[in-house]
Write an enzyme that holds these catalytic residues in place. Structure first.
Site, PDB file in Angstrom:
ATOM      1  CE  LYS A 123      -6.484   6.445   4.984  1.00 55.08           C
ATOM      2  NZ  LYS A 123      -5.287   6.447   5.262  1.00 55.08           N
TER       3      LYS A 123
ATOM      4  CE  LYS B 190      -2.033   1.616   3.951  1.00 50.60           C
ATOM      5  NZ  LYS B 190      -1.603   2.989   3.824  1.00 50.60           N
TER       6      LYS B 190
ATOM      7  N   GLY C 109      -1.521  -0.928  18.149  1.00 54.11           N
ATOM      8  CA  GLY C 109      -1.917  -1.561  18.918  1.00 54.11           C
ATOM      9  C   GLY C 109      -2.439  -3.199  18.707  1.00 54.11           C
TER      10      GLY C 109
ATOM     11  NE  ARG D 272       3.595   3.952  12.330  1.00 52.94           N
ATOM     12  CZ  ARG D 272       2.945   4.598  13.072  1.00 52.94           C
ATOM     13  NH1 ARG D 272       3.349   5.494  13.867  1.00 52.94           N
ATOM     14  NH2 ARG D 272       1.615   4.254  13.335  1.00 52.94           N
TER      15      ARG D 272
ATOM     16  CB  ILE E 205     -16.018  17.201  -6.516  1.00 56.69           C
ATOM     17  CG1 ILE E 205     -14.903  17.899  -7.153  1.00 56.69           C
ATOM     18  CG2 ILE E 205     -17.057  18.079  -5.332  1.00 56.69           C
ATOM     19  CD1 ILE E 205     -15.598  19.313  -8.006  1.00 56.69           C
TER      20      ILE E 205
ATOM     21  N   GLY F 256      -3.901  -1.067  11.743  1.00 55.97           N
ATOM     22  CA  GLY F 256      -3.753  -0.755  13.018  1.00 55.97           C
ATOM     23  C   GLY F 256      -2.866  -1.689  13.699  1.00 55.97           C
TER      24      GLY F 256
HETATM   25  P1  XMP Z   1       1.331   1.453  10.821  1.00 53.34           P
HETATM   26  O1  XMP Z   1       2.785   2.095  10.578  1.00 53.34           O
HETATM   27  O2  XMP Z   1       0.422   2.089  11.730  1.00 53.34           O
HETATM   28  O3  XMP Z   1       0.566   1.829   9.371  1.00 53.34           O
HETATM   29  O4  XMP Z   1       1.193   0.083  10.877  1.00 53.34           O
HETATM   30  C1  XMP Z   1      -0.506   1.889   9.132  1.00 53.34           C
HETATM   31  C2  XMP Z   1      -0.933   2.403   7.654  1.00 53.34           C
HETATM   32  O5  XMP Z   1      -2.313   2.092   7.524  1.00 53.34           O
HETATM   33  C3  XMP Z   1      -2.603   3.478   7.672  1.00 53.34           C
HETATM   34  N1  XMP Z   1      -3.909   3.743   8.051  1.00 53.34           N
HETATM   35  C4  XMP Z   1      -5.364   3.535   7.830  1.00 53.34           C
HETATM   36  N2  XMP Z   1      -5.740   3.689   6.549  1.00 53.34           N
HETATM   37  N3  XMP Z   1      -7.926   3.602   7.630  1.00 53.34           N
HETATM   38  C5  XMP Z   1      -7.006   3.937   6.401  1.00 53.34           C
HETATM   39  O6  XMP Z   1      -7.864   3.649   5.330  1.00 53.34           O
HETATM   40  C6  XMP Z   1      -7.397   3.572   8.623  1.00 53.34           C
HETATM   41  O7  XMP Z   1      -8.136   3.650   9.785  1.00 53.34           O
HETATM   42  C7  XMP Z   1      -6.079   3.673   8.719  1.00 53.34           C
HETATM   43  N4  XMP Z   1      -5.431   3.597   9.762  1.00 53.34           N
HETATM   44  C8  XMP Z   1      -4.068   3.452   9.528  1.00 53.34           C
HETATM   45  C9  XMP Z   1      -1.728   4.538   7.730  1.00 53.34           C
HETATM   46  O8  XMP Z   1      -1.733   5.678   6.789  1.00 53.34           O
HETATM   47  C10 XMP Z   1      -0.524   3.707   7.403  1.00 53.34           C
HETATM   48  O9  XMP Z   1       0.083   3.779   5.792  1.00 53.34           O
END
Ligand code: XMP
Length: 221
Positions: free
Chosen positions: A60, A29, A173, A191, A64, A168
């Site tokens: 994200k 991604k 967490g 990460r 429009i 997530g």
């Molecule tokens: P980490 O480093 O936290 O990265 O493992 C997570 C990745 O996912 C994205 N992210 C989200 N994308 N809805 C989304 O569409 C979400 O709720 C959400 N939470 C995290 C974040 O930008 C990173 O690339």
């Protein structure tokens, strides 16, 4: 395979991660930090290194229709799917985007709930509306939070045929397998793998833990 790697760093780090993890990841991604630093065509260059996997642009989008179409036009041919927000609605926005993506063979993935605590303030209260939009548009996939497995379960019950991708896991967490056990198809991990001193080992550890947890939760059903 059940692991999508979030690439949010600069292009040289991203390219080294893709080289290391191509054989173990289901897909990658591409985040806005990377796309802004390197330009949209980084998607094509990285994809050439690992062409058989799923490539998703995490734009994200929330605009429009005409502006969203212009944005994704820069990535057509380089990615399999793009992520947009569900809350902007169908008419004049997601409906136009979906039609455009269909014409160009790109999958639409909608965020229906988010993984951070502040999502409870407004975004996640719209869950039923958001999944209704995803269902009405017959999108390929939705994003739902691994940090909130109850939400993943609800999304699965509303949209049993739609692919669920769950971020997530790790720094935010959730544990590997939390979202898969709740009905997700993929966990998105950034990460805790990409910032590790040994990303390949970290990815293999996540996959092993996902398998172990899935074995456990399937056995207890
Ligand atoms: P980490 O480093 O936290 O990265 O493992 C997570 C990745 O996912 C994205 N992210 C989200 N994308 N809805 C989304 O569409 C979400 O709720 C959400 N939470 C995290 C974040 O930008 C990173 O690339």
């Amino acid at each position: 395979m059940t692991l999508i790697i979030a690439l949010d760093q600069d292009s040289s780090k991203a390219s080294s991660i893709v080289g290391m993890l191509c054989s173990v990841a289901s897909g990658f991604k591409l985040g806005l930090p990377l796309l802004l630093e390197a330009g949209a065509k980084i998607a094509c260059r990285l994809r050439m290194m690992c062409p058989e996997k799923l490539w998703i642009a995490d734009l994200k989008l929330a605009d429009i229709g005409s502006t969203m179409k212009l944005a994704v036009s820069q990535l057509v041919g380089c990615v399999d799917g793009v992520i947009a927000h569900s809350v902007v609605g169908v008419e004049g926005a997601l409906g136009e985007l979906k039609e455009y993506l269909e014409q160009h063979g790109v999958k639409l993935i909608l965020v229906v709930a988010m993984s951070h605590p502040g999502a409870a303030e407004a975004y996640n209260r719209l869950l039923e509306h958001n999944v209704e939009v995803a269902g009405r548009l017959r999108v390929w996939g939705v994003v739902a939070p691994a940090t909130m497995p109850d939400i993943v379960r609800r999304v699965k019950s509303f949209l049993p045929e739609t692919v669920i991708l769950s971020p997530g896991v790790g720094v935010q967490g959730a544990k590997p397998g939390d979202a898969l056990c709740a009905g997700a198809d993929y966990e998105i991990v950034g990460r805790s793998i990409t910032a590790s001193s040994d990303p390949l080992k970290a990815a293999r550890d996540v996959l092993a833990e996902q398998r172990r947890r899935l074995g456990e939760c399937r056995a207890s059903r």
